[in-house]
Design an enzyme around this catalytic site. Sequence first.
Site, mmCIF file in Angstrom:
data_model
loop_
_atom_site.group_PDB
_atom_site.id
_atom_site.type_symbol
_atom_site.label_atom_id
_atom_site.label_comp_id
_atom_site.label_asym_id
_atom_site.label_seq_id
_atom_site.Cartn_x
_atom_site.Cartn_y
_atom_site.Cartn_z
ATOM 1 N N ASP A 7 -8.140 30.421 40.794
ATOM 2 C CA ASP A 7 -7.197 30.306 41.909
ATOM 3 C C ASP A 7 -7.114 28.846 42.327
ATOM 4 O O ASP A 7 -7.627 27.956 41.626
ATOM 5 C CB ASP A 7 -7.612 31.224 43.062
ATOM 6 C CG ASP A 7 -8.882 30.761 43.770
ATOM 7 O OD1 ASP A 7 -9.555 29.816 43.280
ATOM 8 O OD2 ASP A 7 -9.224 31.342 44.825
ATOM 9 N N CYS A 28 -19.432 16.038 49.226
ATOM 10 C CA CYS A 28 -20.125 15.867 47.942
ATOM 11 C C CYS A 28 -21.638 15.802 48.086
ATOM 12 O O CYS A 28 -22.377 16.230 47.183
ATOM 13 C CB CYS A 28 -19.631 14.597 47.249
ATOM 14 S SG CYS A 28 -17.874 14.638 46.811
ATOM 15 N N CYS A 75 -23.114 19.221 47.664
ATOM 16 C CA CYS A 75 -22.551 20.054 46.599
ATOM 17 C C CYS A 75 -23.587 20.299 45.509
ATOM 18 O O CYS A 75 -24.240 19.354 45.045
ATOM 19 C CB CYS A 75 -21.321 19.381 45.995
ATOM 20 S SG CYS A 75 -20.603 20.304 44.624
ATOM 21 N N TYR A 92 -4.134 36.033 37.257
ATOM 22 C CA TYR A 92 -5.260 35.739 38.149
ATOM 23 C C TYR A 92 -5.846 37.009 38.750
ATOM 24 O O TYR A 92 -7.064 37.223 38.727
ATOM 25 C CB TYR A 92 -4.846 34.780 39.276
ATOM 26 C CG TYR A 92 -5.854 34.809 40.398
ATOM 27 C CD1 TYR A 92 -7.079 34.179 40.257
ATOM 28 C CD2 TYR A 92 -5.615 35.544 41.564
ATOM 29 C CE1 TYR A 92 -8.043 34.264 41.237
ATOM 30 C CE2 TYR A 92 -6.570 35.630 42.552
ATOM 31 C CZ TYR A 92 -7.785 34.984 42.395
ATOM 32 O OH TYR A 92 -8.743 35.080 43.364
ATOM 33 N N CYS A 150 -16.013 21.714 48.453
ATOM 34 C CA CYS A 150 -15.072 20.932 47.641
ATOM 35 C C CYS A 150 -13.660 21.130 48.190
ATOM 36 O O CYS A 150 -12.752 21.581 47.492
ATOM 37 C CB CYS A 150 -15.172 21.370 46.180
ATOM 38 S SG CYS A 150 -14.437 20.202 45.011
ATOM 39 N N CYS A 164 -20.535 15.880 38.490
ATOM 40 C CA CYS A 164 -19.114 15.779 38.824
ATOM 41 C C CYS A 164 -18.531 14.420 38.437
ATOM 42 O O CYS A 164 -18.881 13.385 39.023
ATOM 43 C CB CYS A 164 -18.913 16.021 40.314
ATOM 44 S SG CYS A 164 -17.171 16.011 40.797
ATOM 45 N N GLU A 195 -7.418 40.653 47.208
ATOM 46 C CA GLU A 195 -6.831 39.629 46.347
ATOM 47 C C GLU A 195 -5.318 39.541 46.529
ATOM 48 O O GLU A 195 -4.745 38.445 46.524
ATOM 49 C CB GLU A 195 -7.174 39.901 44.876
ATOM 50 C CG GLU A 195 -8.640 39.666 44.528
ATOM 51 C CD GLU A 195 -9.080 38.220 44.711
ATOM 52 O OE1 GLU A 195 -8.213 37.319 44.771
ATOM 53 O OE2 GLU A 195 -10.297 37.991 44.803
#
Length: 346
Positions: A142, A201, A204, A124, A194, A210, A41
Amino acid sequence: MSVDGAAPALLSWYDVHARALPWRAPPGAPPADPYRVWLSEIMLQQTTVAAVRPYFARFTERWPDVAALATADEGELMAAWAGLGYYARARNLLACARAVAKDHGGRFPDSEQGLRALPGIGRYTAAAVAAIAFGRRAVVVDGNVERVVARLFAVEEALPAARPRLHALADRLTPARRTGDFAQAMMDLGATICTPRQPACAICPLMTMCAGRATGDPARFPVKAPKAARPQRRGTAFWLERDGEVLLCRRPARGLLGGMLALPSGPWTADDPGLAGAPAEAGWRDAGHIAHVFTHFALDLRVVTALTGERTIAGQWWPVERLAEAGLPTVFAKAAERARSLMEIA
């Protein structure tokens, strides 16, 4: 549009399509090693997965756990980090490892609050480690998650002002169970489907929920405020060579590129500083300019070269043929490459 089924749909997709990453446990498996989660991270902040992979492999081979990293020499660690950028992360990495070893018996705290108290761990990262490494319910947001949430809810408010709302919406989506898998699923969705431009899309798992897709232009989310112009600075880097060695200096521990070995350099200012800051009086020759962009400014760096026989100049004399081992930050590696090309011609 209802998003009540978003978490189950996303987790089902993740069970099949999760990216295989060296710091990650497979979907549904026990949580990954907190050290590897934390290290990844920190490395991934402002950096791509592709860039991080080789660094992560080298780091975990050299320093396989937090106890080993806590004993690392700062200069060696900074050299190993060279090229990843944002070098304050490397200094905080070492400070954090030492704090975990000294104050926590070599074990990371398992709560967001405990993790936030460690050097270099912000909101985060604390949420990500708590969720992914310890299975705690935490809201992990994030850049990828911001994009997914902004599109899912068609958030019209521009970043960065929209961040509190995006965090609240991500909280609404986050399930009580499998929080770590959910966080990584959101990251994977943003990284692979995305995407910032031309989101896929049609494949997805959240497409029917959405609101951004329903507008017909999901790629315009998240809305971003206009960027301020990046200031331009100018500076000079000095390549001083003696008997097959080049003069390097250790930059101050605090500040930009702190603690890194570098070519001597004068001030970086709005006006051309000329030869201010030269390590010695010499017959400096121009080797051209390089351009480098930092977070808050762009740098036009003039490179000059010279030979010397002087033996008392302060600094570290490094064999030119082994310069790659010095771990120069990218801007100075570029300057060195420019200087060497001129010295080889001369």
